[in-house]
Design a protein around this motif. Structure first.
Motif, PDB file in Angstrom:
ATOM      1  N   ALA A 169       0.835  -1.201   0.000  1.00 51.81           N
ATOM      2  CA  ALA A 169       0.000   0.000   0.000  1.00 51.81           C
ATOM      3  C   ALA A 169       0.871   1.253   0.000  1.00 51.81           C
ATOM      4  O   ALA A 169       0.605   2.221  -0.729  1.00 51.81           O
ATOM      5  N   GLU A 170       1.925   1.215   0.790  1.00 54.60           N
ATOM      6  CA  GLU A 170       2.835   2.359   0.855  1.00 54.60           C
ATOM      7  C   GLU A 170       3.506   2.595  -0.497  1.00 54.60           C
ATOM      8  O   GLU A 170       3.584   3.721  -0.978  1.00 54.60           O
ATOM      9  N   SER A 171       3.978   1.502  -1.087  1.00 49.38           N
ATOM     10  CA  SER A 171       4.669   1.630  -2.369  1.00 49.38           C
ATOM     11  C   SER A 171       3.730   2.170  -3.450  1.00 49.38           C
ATOM     12  O   SER A 171       4.113   3.052  -4.229  1.00 49.38           O
ATOM     13  N   VAL A 172       2.494   1.667  -3.475  1.00 45.32           N
ATOM     14  CA  VAL A 172       1.549   2.128  -4.498  1.00 45.32           C
ATOM     15  C   VAL A 172       1.199   3.598  -4.280  1.00 45.32           C
ATOM     16  O   VAL A 172       1.132   4.383  -5.230  1.00 45.32           O
ATOM     17  N   SER A 173       1.008   4.002  -3.023  1.00 45.63           N
ATOM     18  CA  SER A 173       0.643   5.400  -2.836  1.00 45.63           C
ATOM     19  C   SER A 173       1.839   6.325  -3.082  1.00 45.63           C
ATOM     20  O   SER A 173       1.659   7.464  -3.507  1.00 45.63           O
ATOM     21  N   GLU A 174       3.062   5.836  -2.883  1.00 50.56           N
ATOM     22  CA  GLU A 174       4.242   6.672  -3.148  1.00 50.56           C
ATOM     23  C   GLU A 174       4.622   6.718  -4.629  1.00 50.56           C
ATOM     24  O   GLU A 174       4.911   7.764  -5.179  1.00 50.56           O
ATOM     25  N   ASN A 175       4.659   5.535  -5.262  1.00 49.61           N
ATOM     26  CA  ASN A 175       5.209   5.458  -6.619  1.00 49.61           C
ATOM     27  C   ASN A 175       4.161   5.320  -7.710  1.00 49.61           C
ATOM     28  O   ASN A 175       4.504   5.301  -8.889  1.00 49.61           O
ATOM     29  N   GLY A 176       2.915   5.147  -7.315  1.00 53.39           N
ATOM     30  CA  GLY A 176       1.854   5.031  -8.318  1.00 53.39           C
ATOM     31  C   GLY A 176       1.624   3.589  -8.745  1.00 53.39           C
ATOM     32  O   GLY A 176       2.470   2.716  -8.565  1.00 53.39           O
ATOM     33  N   LEU A 177       0.448   3.373  -9.328  1.00 55.75           N
ATOM     34  CA  LEU A 177       0.065   2.016  -9.719  1.00 55.75           C
ATOM     35  C   LEU A 177       0.895   1.503 -10.903  1.00 55.75           C
ATOM     36  O   LEU A 177       1.272   0.331 -10.939  1.00 55.75           O
ATOM     37  N   SER A 178       1.218   2.376 -11.858  1.00 59.06           N
ATOM     38  CA  SER A 178       1.947   1.911 -13.043  1.00 59.06           C
ATOM     39  C   SER A 178       3.286   1.310 -12.663  1.00 59.06           C
ATOM     40  O   SER A 178       3.695   0.275 -13.186  1.00 59.06           O
ATOM     41  N   ASP A 179       3.991   1.981 -11.743  1.00 58.30           N
ATOM     42  CA  ASP A 179       5.278   1.462 -11.283  1.00 58.30           C
ATOM     43  C   ASP A 179       5.087   0.071 -10.671  1.00 58.30           C
ATOM     44  O   ASP A 179       5.858  -0.845 -10.922  1.00 58.30           O
ATOM     45  N   TRP A 180       4.007  -0.069  -9.898  1.00 60.32           N
ATOM     46  CA  TRP A 180       3.738  -1.352  -9.246  1.00 60.32           C
ATOM     47  C   TRP A 180       3.462  -2.453 -10.288  1.00 60.32           C
ATOM     48  O   TRP A 180       4.006  -3.561 -10.219  1.00 60.32           O
ATOM     49  N   LEU A 181       2.634  -2.139 -11.269  1.00 57.29           N
ATOM     50  CA  LEU A 181       2.302  -3.136 -12.289  1.00 57.29           C
ATOM     51  C   LEU A 181       3.558  -3.569 -13.048  1.00 57.29           C
ATOM     52  O   LEU A 181       3.777  -4.757 -13.285  1.00 57.29           O
ATOM     53  N   THR A 182       4.405  -2.590 -13.404  1.00 54.03           N
ATOM     54  CA  THR A 182       5.645  -2.910 -14.120  1.00 54.03           C
ATOM     55  C   THR A 182       6.529  -3.817 -13.266  1.00 54.03           C
ATOM     56  O   THR A 182       7.019  -4.846 -13.726  1.00 54.03           O
ATOM     57  N   THR A 183       6.718  -3.433 -12.027  1.00 55.68           N
ATOM     58  CA  THR A 183       7.606  -4.196 -11.136  1.00 55.68           C
ATOM     59  C   THR A 183       7.122  -5.625 -10.977  1.00 55.68           C
ATOM     60  O   THR A 183       7.884  -6.572 -11.135  1.00 55.68           O
ATOM     61  N   VAL A 184       5.854  -5.778 -10.671  1.00 56.75           N
ATOM     62  CA  VAL A 184       5.331  -7.117 -10.380  1.00 56.75           C
ATOM     63  C   VAL A 184       5.332  -7.987 -11.636  1.00 56.75           C
ATOM     64  O   VAL A 184       5.747  -9.145 -11.601  1.00 56.75           O
ATOM     65  N   ARG A 185       4.897  -7.415 -12.762  1.00 54.35           N
ATOM     66  CA  ARG A 185       4.829  -8.242 -13.970  1.00 54.35           C
ATOM     67  C   ARG A 185       6.217  -8.628 -14.461  1.00 54.35           C
ATOM     68  O   ARG A 185       6.406  -9.639 -15.096  1.00 54.35           O
ATOM     69  N   ARG A 186       7.199  -7.810 -14.140  1.00 53.18           N
ATOM     70  CA  ARG A 186       8.553  -8.103 -14.578  1.00 53.18           C
ATOM     71  C   ARG A 186       9.236  -9.135 -13.700  1.00 53.18           C
ATOM     72  O   ARG A 186      10.040  -9.924 -14.158  1.00 53.18           O
ATOM     73  N   HIS A 187       8.930  -9.131 -12.433  1.00 53.38           N
ATOM     74  CA  HIS A 187       9.739  -9.941 -11.516  1.00 53.38           C
ATOM     75  C   HIS A 187       9.019 -11.106 -10.848  1.00 53.38           C
ATOM     76  O   HIS A 187       9.634 -11.833 -10.075  1.00 53.38           O
ATOM     77  N   HIS A 188       7.734 -11.273 -11.096  1.00 57.29           N
ATOM     78  CA  HIS A 188       7.042 -12.349 -10.381  1.00 57.29           C
ATOM     79  C   HIS A 188       6.150 -13.153 -11.317  1.00 57.29           C
ATOM     80  O   HIS A 188       5.723 -12.666 -12.349  1.00 57.29           O
ATOM     81  N   GLU A 189       5.896 -14.394 -10.880  1.00 56.69           N
ATOM     82  CA  GLU A 189       5.180 -15.325 -11.753  1.00 56.69           C
ATOM     83  C   GLU A 189       3.885 -15.818 -11.120  1.00 56.69           C
ATOM     84  O   GLU A 189       3.723 -15.788  -9.907  1.00 56.69           O
ATOM     85  N   GLY A 190       3.004 -16.321 -11.960  1.00 55.57           N
ATOM     86  CA  GLY A 190       1.865 -17.133 -11.539  1.00 55.57           C
ATOM     87  C   GLY A 190       1.001 -16.531 -10.446  1.00 55.57           C
ATOM     88  O   GLY A 190       0.642 -15.353 -10.466  1.00 55.57           O
ATOM     89  N   THR A 191       0.645 -17.362  -9.490  1.00 59.75           N
ATOM     90  CA  THR A 191      -0.287 -16.980  -8.434  1.00 59.75           C
ATOM     91  C   THR A 191       0.234 -15.806  -7.603  1.00 59.75           C
ATOM     92  O   THR A 191      -0.529 -14.951  -7.174  1.00 59.75           O
ATOM     93  N   TYR A 192       1.556 -15.779  -7.406  1.00 61.29           N
ATOM     94  CA  TYR A 192       2.114 -14.677  -6.584  1.00 61.29           C
ATOM     95  C   TYR A 192       1.977 -13.369  -7.331  1.00 61.29           C
ATOM     96  O   TYR A 192       1.620 -12.349  -6.767  1.00 61.29           O
ATOM     97  N   GLN A 193       2.278 -13.429  -8.643  1.00 56.65           N
ATOM     98  CA  GLN A 193       2.123 -12.223  -9.460  1.00 56.65           C
ATOM     99  C   GLN A 193       0.675 -11.742  -9.361  1.00 56.65           C
ATOM    100  O   GLN A 193       0.417 -10.559  -9.131  1.00 56.65           O
ATOM    101  N   HIS A 194      -0.249 -12.689  -9.509  1.00 53.23           N
ATOM    102  CA  HIS A 194      -1.667 -12.321  -9.492  1.00 53.23           C
ATOM    103  C   HIS A 194      -2.060 -11.658  -8.173  1.00 53.23           C
ATOM    104  O   HIS A 194      -2.677 -10.590  -8.151  1.00 53.23           O
ATOM    105  N   CYS A 195      -1.693 -12.297  -7.050  1.00 50.57           N
ATOM    106  CA  CYS A 195      -2.092 -11.742  -5.743  1.00 50.57           C
ATOM    107  C   CYS A 195      -1.461 -10.367  -5.513  1.00 50.57           C
ATOM    108  O   CYS A 195      -2.097  -9.479  -4.938  1.00 50.57           O
TER     109      CYS A 195
END
Ligand SMILES: [Fe+2]
Ligand SMILES: [Fe+2]
Length: 349
Positions: free
Chosen positions: A163-189
């Motif tokens: 929550a802190e990261s999303v409110s500081e860096n924005g949702l786009s940064d979060w989507l990029t980070t997660v889709r780039r570095h995580h897979e499957g169910t963890y990526q989804h959650c």
């Protein structure tokens, strides 16, 4: 480009060095006593038998340094799900099982499966929150599979970091980070949690409701721990039997958490009902609009959107605009004004 290798035996170290040394500058060390001295690593390959408690302890001891490396490929010995989950709980961003081919390993390192080796475009606080979040979701799955207690507080803590990261860096940064570095169910959650937080913030929800929302999002698919991986990670369409199996996950999640005193009724409700639709066509209880709470409505929209924009190796990533159009095309199922309010989150934030 340099890659650091850590392995639990000399034999594994030498096989991996041979596979990679033509393409990368290699440094390596044995897991027992490993220390990861370099601080500028973009990728690390860890080969270890995760049924050995000493190996797990050694990896936990270097977890802080490990978290600073953007790409963490774990090469494990068994295909058992508990080992795979354990690898993610220890901080893996990618998991391969032995025997691995040079081609498979290079594909993970050179990014032919999507996530880039470079971490420059995402913020380090985002990467850290994503790593902590993925590890804590994996730890929950591991607890479910091994029948041990779920660490609710640390999962909520990881949700709060997201929550802190999303409110500081924005949702786009979060989507990029997660889709780039995580897979499957963890990526989804992780995606659902980030989207739900941003949606909650955009709606101006009170802090306590945003907390409920990210906690519910972190736990929402825990029932998937009971679904076989062959079904959960199956590329492409599911047949009727597989779909029926997948649809058991909300009730399974409810059963896993219902006796846990640290889980509030709102979270329990969200875990069980995040696949319900206002017109009664959802599952598992075919609830009608009057029985679906606001938190669940927000979570359901975030969940569908996140599932659509996930990065999967077997299909192109759907643009956010297209995913939002699909939400708009579900009248009767989702709350219309909420879907309209979601527009800003889906497209611009
Ligand atoms: Fe779900
Ligand atoms: Fe989900």
């Amino acid at each position: 480009m340099s890659v650091h290798i850590i392995a639990d035996t000399h034999a594994k170290l030498s096989v991996l060095r041979t596979m990679l040394e033509q393409r990368y500058v290699i440094t390596s060390e044995l897991l027992n006593g490993a220390n990861i001295r370099r601080s500028d690593l973009a990728s690390i390959v860890i080969a270890a038998d995760l049924t050995v408690v000493e190996n797990i302890a050694a990896l936990k001891a270097i977890s802080g340094k490990l978290a600073r490396v953007a790409k963490r490929i774990f090469l494990i010995d068994g295909k058992e799900r508990l080992c795979v989950v354990q690898a993610y709980a220890l901080g893996a961003t990618h998991v391969l099982t032995n025997p691995v081919s040079q081609q498979q390993l290079l594909a993970k390192l050179t990014d032919s499966d999507g996530p880039a080796i470079s971490s420059r475009e995402s913020t380090s606080s985002g990467r850290e929150a994503a790593s902590t979040g993925a590890a804590s979701i994996a730890a929950m799955f591991s607890a479910v599979l091994s029948g041990s207690a779920i660490d609710v507080m640390s999962t909520k803590g990881a949700g709060s970091q997201i929550a802190e990261s999303v409110s500081e860096n924005g949702l786009s940064d979060w989507l990029t980070t997660v889709r780039r570095h995580h897979e499957g169910t963890y990526q989804h959650c992780l995606l659902v949690t980030g989207v739900a937080v941003d949606f909650g913030l955009s709606l101006g929800l009170a802090k306590v409701d945003v907390e409920r929302l990210y906690s519910a999002a972190m736990f929402h698919d825990i029932g998937k721990a009971r679904i076989p991986l062959a079904v959960l990670d199956k590329p492409g369409r599911l047949d009727d039997r597989e779909r029926a199996l997948i649809e058991t996950h909300p009730a399974a999640g409810y059963d896993i958490l219902k006796e846990n005193s640290a889980i509030s009724p709102e979270i329990l409700d969200a875990v069980r009902h995040h696949h319900e639709y206002l017109d009664g066509s959802g599952y598992p209880d075919a609830l009608g609009a009057e029985s679906i709470s606001d938190i669940v409505r927000v979570l359901t929209i975030s969940d569908i959107f996140a599932a659509l924009i996930e990065h999967r190796t077997y299909k192109p990533t759907m643009p956010r605009q297209k995913a939002y159009e699909i939400l708009l095309g579900m009248p009767g199922k989702l709350e219309r004004p909420l879907v309209h309010a979601f527009r800003e989150v889906a497209l611009n934030r």
